[in-house]
Motif scaffolding. Sequence first.
Motif, PDB file in Angstrom:
ATOM      1  N   PRO A 122      45.149  53.129  33.221  1.00  0.00           N
ATOM      2  CA  PRO A 122      45.371  51.820  32.600  1.00  0.00           C
ATOM      3  C   PRO A 122      46.727  51.122  32.991  1.00  0.00           C
ATOM      4  CG  PRO A 122      45.676  53.653  31.013  1.00  0.00           C
ATOM      5  CD  PRO A 122      45.328  54.376  32.464  1.00  0.00           C
ATOM      6  N   LYS A 123      47.603  51.647  33.667  1.00  0.00           N
ATOM      7  CA  LYS A 123      48.667  51.151  34.230  1.00  0.00           C
ATOM      8  C   LYS A 123      48.565  50.105  35.314  1.00  0.00           C
ATOM      9  CE  LYS A 123      51.963  54.262  32.036  1.00  0.00           C
ATOM     10  NZ  LYS A 123      53.224  55.079  32.303  1.00  0.00           N
ATOM     11  N   THR A 124      47.446  50.294  36.023  1.00  0.00           N
ATOM     12  CA  THR A 124      47.170  49.716  37.400  1.00  0.00           C
ATOM     13  C   THR A 124      46.062  48.743  37.254  1.00  0.00           C
ATOM     14  OG1 THR A 124      47.765  51.604  38.544  1.00  0.00           O
ATOM     15  CG2 THR A 124      46.492  49.983  39.753  1.00  0.00           C
ATOM     16  N   LEU A 125      46.416  47.223  37.138  1.00  0.00           N
ATOM     17  CA  LEU A 125      45.623  46.301  36.665  1.00  0.00           C
ATOM     18  C   LEU A 125      45.288  45.564  38.109  1.00  0.00           C
ATOM     19  CD1 LEU A 125      46.808  44.908  33.291  1.00  0.00           C
ATOM     20  CD2 LEU A 125      45.150  46.447  33.672  1.00  0.00           C
ATOM     21  N   LEU A 126      44.179  44.835  38.263  1.00  0.00           N
ATOM     22  CA  LEU A 126      43.882  44.123  39.467  1.00  0.00           C
ATOM     23  C   LEU A 126      44.134  42.924  39.310  1.00  0.00           C
ATOM     24  CD1 LEU A 126      40.694  46.088  40.298  1.00  0.00           C
ATOM     25  CD2 LEU A 126      42.875  46.366  41.284  1.00  0.00           C
ATOM     26  N   PRO A 162      36.256  43.680  41.276  1.00  0.00           N
ATOM     27  CA  PRO A 162      36.051  44.926  40.739  1.00  0.00           C
ATOM     28  C   PRO A 162      36.529  44.983  39.131  1.00  0.00           C
ATOM     29  CG  PRO A 162      37.669  45.228  42.109  1.00  0.00           C
ATOM     30  CD  PRO A 162      37.290  43.701  42.431  1.00  0.00           C
ATOM     31  N   GLU A 163      35.919  45.969  38.400  1.00  0.00           N
ATOM     32  CA  GLU A 163      36.424  46.354  37.146  1.00  0.00           C
ATOM     33  C   GLU A 163      37.931  46.775  37.213  1.00  0.00           C
ATOM     34  OE1 GLU A 163      35.501  45.093  33.981  1.00  0.00           O
ATOM     35  OE2 GLU A 163      33.802  44.012  35.173  1.00  0.00           O
ATOM     36  N   GLU A 209      46.445  46.272  25.243  1.00  0.00           N
ATOM     37  CA  GLU A 209      46.027  47.343  24.638  1.00  0.00           C
ATOM     38  C   GLU A 209      46.910  48.621  25.203  1.00  0.00           C
ATOM     39  OE1 GLU A 209      41.802  47.488  26.073  1.00  0.00           O
ATOM     40  OE2 GLU A 209      41.053  46.417  24.324  1.00  0.00           O
ATOM     41  N   THR A 210      47.275  48.390  26.530  1.00  0.00           N
ATOM     42  CA  THR A 210      48.134  49.474  27.088  1.00  0.00           C
ATOM     43  C   THR A 210      49.434  49.492  26.653  1.00  0.00           C
ATOM     44  OG1 THR A 210      46.933  49.143  29.328  1.00  0.00           O
ATOM     45  CG2 THR A 210      49.043  50.193  29.315  1.00  0.00           C
TER      46      THR A 210
END
Length: 146
Positions: A56-60, A49-50, A69-70
């Motif tokens: 934005p602080k939670t990335l998969l 999933p995207e 970017e974050t």
Amino acid sequence: SDGRGTILVNRGWVPMSYYKQDVPWSRPAGTVAVVGVETKTEQPKFLSPEHDKRNPKTLLWMDRVAIEETTGTKGLAPLLLTETIVVNNDEPSGNDAPLFPVRPNAETVGEFKVTPFTHAGYAVTWFGLSSAGMFMTRKLMTRGRA
């Protein structure tokens, strides 16, 4: 600005409940010494999933573009580092409770925790169980018919 470059450190895993409830966990301040391994970024797989744009602080996955970017380091080409634990088997730990964030040891950074072989085993198990269930249901429904 000091010529040393930028380093972004993945300090490990923290349970979502700690993050949401603002439970205290280890957050060092100031200058610290870090033992770690350079981390390569990952590419999303076909069914991945995207990232959630609302958080934005939670990335998969380790996504360099999203991380830069974050953190405001876009264009600086920061070094991505995964902090590791130093395992000393000679000393008894005395406390086996996990301390957060949980960090991997250097030998296991980047390893898949569930291998494709394990996934295949799960698939065979589930298809086998569903086939047996269908067979037993059919047998039960047709019992007594000629």
